[in-house]
Motif scaffolding. Sequence first.
Motif, PDB file in Angstrom:
ATOM      1  N   GLN A 156       0.826  -1.204   0.000  1.00  0.00           N
ATOM      2  CA  GLN A 156       0.000   0.000   0.000  1.00  0.00           C
ATOM      3  C   GLN A 156       0.865   1.260   0.000  1.00  0.00           C
ATOM      4  N   GLU A 157       1.893   1.261   0.846  1.00  0.00           N
ATOM      5  CA  GLU A 157       2.767   2.432   0.905  1.00  0.00           C
ATOM      6  C   GLU A 157       3.498   2.637  -0.416  1.00  0.00           C
ATOM      7  N   THR A 158       3.903   1.545  -1.055  1.00  0.00           N
ATOM      8  CA  THR A 158       4.564   1.648  -2.360  1.00  0.00           C
ATOM      9  C   THR A 158       3.645   2.302  -3.377  1.00  0.00           C
ATOM     10  N   ARG A 159       2.387   1.906  -3.371  1.00  0.00           N
ATOM     11  CA  ARG A 159       1.428   2.480  -4.320  1.00  0.00           C
ATOM     12  C   ARG A 159       1.140   3.944  -4.000  1.00  0.00           C
ATOM     13  N   PHE A 160       1.083   4.280  -2.725  1.00  0.00           N
ATOM     14  CA  PHE A 160       0.897   5.685  -2.350  1.00  0.00           C
ATOM     15  C   PHE A 160       2.053   6.537  -2.859  1.00  0.00           C
ATOM     16  N   ARG A 161       3.278   6.039  -2.725  1.00  0.00           N
ATOM     17  CA  ARG A 161       4.451   6.802  -3.175  1.00  0.00           C
ATOM     18  C   ARG A 161       4.449   6.969  -4.695  1.00  0.00           C
ATOM     19  N   LYS A 162       3.987   5.956  -5.416  1.00  0.00           N
ATOM     20  CA  LYS A 162       3.879   6.071  -6.869  1.00  0.00           C
ATOM     21  C   LYS A 162       2.854   7.140  -7.241  1.00  0.00           C
ATOM     22  N   ARG A 163       1.764   7.176  -6.518  1.00  0.00           N
ATOM     23  CA  ARG A 163       0.760   8.198  -6.775  1.00  0.00           C
ATOM     24  C   ARG A 163       1.317   9.592  -6.492  1.00  0.00           C
ATOM     25  N   GLN A 164       2.100   9.675  -5.444  1.00  0.00           N
ATOM     26  CA  GLN A 164       2.675  10.955  -5.054  1.00  0.00           C
ATOM     27  C   GLN A 164       3.571  11.511  -6.156  1.00  0.00           C
ATOM     28  N   ARG A 165       4.265  10.622  -6.876  1.00  0.00           N
ATOM     29  CA  ARG A 165       5.217  11.050  -7.905  1.00  0.00           C
ATOM     30  C   ARG A 165       4.576  11.209  -9.285  1.00  0.00           C
ATOM     31  N   ASP A 166       3.426  10.597  -9.485  1.00  0.00           N
ATOM     32  CA  ASP A 166       2.820  10.556 -10.818  1.00  0.00           C
ATOM     33  C   ASP A 166       1.756  11.642 -10.950  1.00  0.00           C
ATOM     34  N   PRO A 167       1.961  12.647 -11.812  1.00  0.00           N
ATOM     35  CA  PRO A 167       0.971  13.720 -11.946  1.00  0.00           C
ATOM     36  C   PRO A 167      -0.373  13.244 -12.473  1.00  0.00           C
ATOM     37  N   LEU A 168      -0.394  12.086 -13.150  1.00  0.00           N
ATOM     38  CA  LEU A 168      -1.649  11.555 -13.668  1.00  0.00           C
ATOM     39  C   LEU A 168      -2.468  10.832 -12.598  1.00  0.00           C
ATOM     40  N   ARG A 169      -1.815  10.445 -11.515  1.00  0.00           N
ATOM     41  CA  ARG A 169      -2.523   9.705 -10.463  1.00  0.00           C
ATOM     42  C   ARG A 169      -2.482  10.389  -9.110  1.00  0.00           C
ATOM     43  N   ARG A 170      -1.884  11.582  -9.073  1.00  0.00           N
ATOM     44  CA  ARG A 170      -1.748  12.267  -7.792  1.00  0.00           C
ATOM     45  C   ARG A 170      -3.103  12.588  -7.168  1.00  0.00           C
ATOM     46  N   TRP A 171      -4.110  12.798  -8.028  1.00  0.00           N
ATOM     47  CA  TRP A 171      -5.446  13.120  -7.520  1.00  0.00           C
ATOM     48  C   TRP A 171      -6.038  11.978  -6.689  1.00  0.00           C
ATOM     49  N   LYS A 172      -5.521  10.758  -6.889  1.00  0.00           N
ATOM     50  CA  LYS A 172      -6.012   9.608  -6.130  1.00  0.00           C
ATOM     51  C   LYS A 172      -5.537   9.617  -4.677  1.00  0.00           C
ATOM     52  N   LEU A 173      -4.527  10.413  -4.385  1.00  0.00           N
ATOM     53  CA  LEU A 173      -3.949  10.423  -3.047  1.00  0.00           C
ATOM     54  C   LEU A 173      -4.660  11.489  -2.216  1.00  0.00           C
ATOM     55  N   SER A 174      -5.667  11.075  -1.486  1.00  0.00           N
ATOM     56  CA  SER A 174      -6.487  12.003  -0.707  1.00  0.00           C
ATOM     57  C   SER A 174      -5.981  12.105   0.731  1.00  0.00           C
ATOM     58  N   PRO A 175      -6.407  13.140   1.449  1.00  0.00           N
ATOM     59  CA  PRO A 175      -6.043  13.235   2.874  1.00  0.00           C
ATOM     60  C   PRO A 175      -6.466  11.997   3.661  1.00  0.00           C
ATOM     61  N   MET A 176      -7.584  11.370   3.250  1.00  0.00           N
ATOM     62  CA  MET A 176      -8.037  10.162   3.934  1.00  0.00           C
ATOM     63  C   MET A 176      -7.064   9.005   3.706  1.00  0.00           C
ATOM     64  N   ASP A 177      -6.467   8.966   2.510  1.00  0.00           N
ATOM     65  CA  ASP A 177      -5.462   7.937   2.231  1.00  0.00           C
ATOM     66  C   ASP A 177      -4.267   8.084   3.173  1.00  0.00           C
ATOM     67  N   LEU A 178      -3.809   9.322   3.318  1.00  0.00           N
ATOM     68  CA  LEU A 178      -2.651   9.573   4.189  1.00  0.00           C
ATOM     69  C   LEU A 178      -2.968   9.211   5.637  1.00  0.00           C
ATOM     70  N   GLU A 179      -4.193   9.498   6.041  1.00  0.00           N
ATOM     71  CA  GLU A 179      -4.604   9.177   7.411  1.00  0.00           C
ATOM     72  C   GLU A 179      -4.629   7.668   7.638  1.00  0.00           C
ATOM     73  N   SER A 180      -4.962   6.926   6.562  1.00  0.00           N
ATOM     74  CA  SER A 180      -5.061   5.471   6.718  1.00  0.00           C
ATOM     75  C   SER A 180      -3.710   4.835   7.023  1.00  0.00           C
ATOM     76  N   ILE A 181      -2.610   5.502   6.643  1.00  0.00           N
ATOM     77  CA  ILE A 181      -1.277   4.964   6.938  1.00  0.00           C
ATOM     78  C   ILE A 181      -1.048   4.897   8.445  1.00  0.00           C
ATOM     79  N   THR A 182      -1.458   5.923   9.144  1.00  0.00           N
ATOM     80  CA  THR A 182      -1.234   5.988  10.587  1.00  0.00           C
ATOM     81  C   THR A 182      -2.281   5.199  11.377  1.00  0.00           C
ATOM     82  N   ARG A 183      -3.316   4.719  10.692  1.00  0.00           N
ATOM     83  CA  ARG A 183      -4.389   3.984  11.391  1.00  0.00           C
ATOM     84  C   ARG A 183      -4.529   2.565  10.837  1.00  0.00           C
TER      85      ARG A 183
END
Length: 267
Positions: A156-183
């Motif tokens: 999951q973290e690998t896919r989040f980092r790919k989204r973070q770097r990819d301008p075509l998929r960055r919109w998929k990385l929501s604040p809720m996604d980031l929160e899910s890492i810590t929970r």
Amino acid sequence: MAGKKAAKLPRAAYESELLRLQTELVKLQEWVRAEGARLVVVFEGRDAAGKGGTIKRVTEHLNPRVARIAALPTPTERQRTQWYFQRYVEHLPAAGEVVLFDRSWYNRAGVERVMGFCTKQEYQRFLHQCPIFERMLVEDGILLRKYWFSVSDTEQETRFRKRQRDPLRRWKLSPMDLESITRWEAYSRAKDTMLVHTDIAEAPWYVVESDDKRRARLNMIAHLLSTLPYQEAEPPVIELPERPPSTGYQRPPRDLQTYVPDHAGTL
């Protein structure tokens, strides 16, 4: 060997089998339409577990008038005062339709529970009512299939980092996604509780291992097809009519219309 991670599925094998399965999905679609069946497929799982990509492959060659995706936004103030299942009911299929829920009423058992978007009473009421609600759907003749996409924390973290770097998929990385890492553990406990209460005989949960997206897509589609009694419907005979002779129509001059510039010609 038990516990050994399977090798990543080669692209050639994946694409060949995907095309075969998608051909079967078209047959399933025609059976649903011919029989007047009602099919609901629920896609659940953690963020970046591969639900969206699988849904895209399922619907890629289907008729959007038969198979549609229900991906509901945040409820409105009015919807928050309704019976919880009410806004999902209006998206259920009529005869001859397939509805794929990209997340569903199980939001209450997952994100709402973990993030505190519902009260403890609302959560407990959901766990009590959900099996009743789903039994009602099945008793009324709806074909209900529920899939949980299971992804590891490292993938999951690998896919989040790919989204973070990819301008075509960055919109998929929501604040809720980031929160899910810590929970992560909170979501794990919520999922376990959800399965205990809602994995019922009439509508069981099916878990899809999704660290390998290609395997997950093929496994999910193949399983869905295996659970349905569809048969290939006889396709209608289609004959193209002869084009009638010209009656003298003249196309207007091109300079009277505005054309899209030939961007492709500049490449």
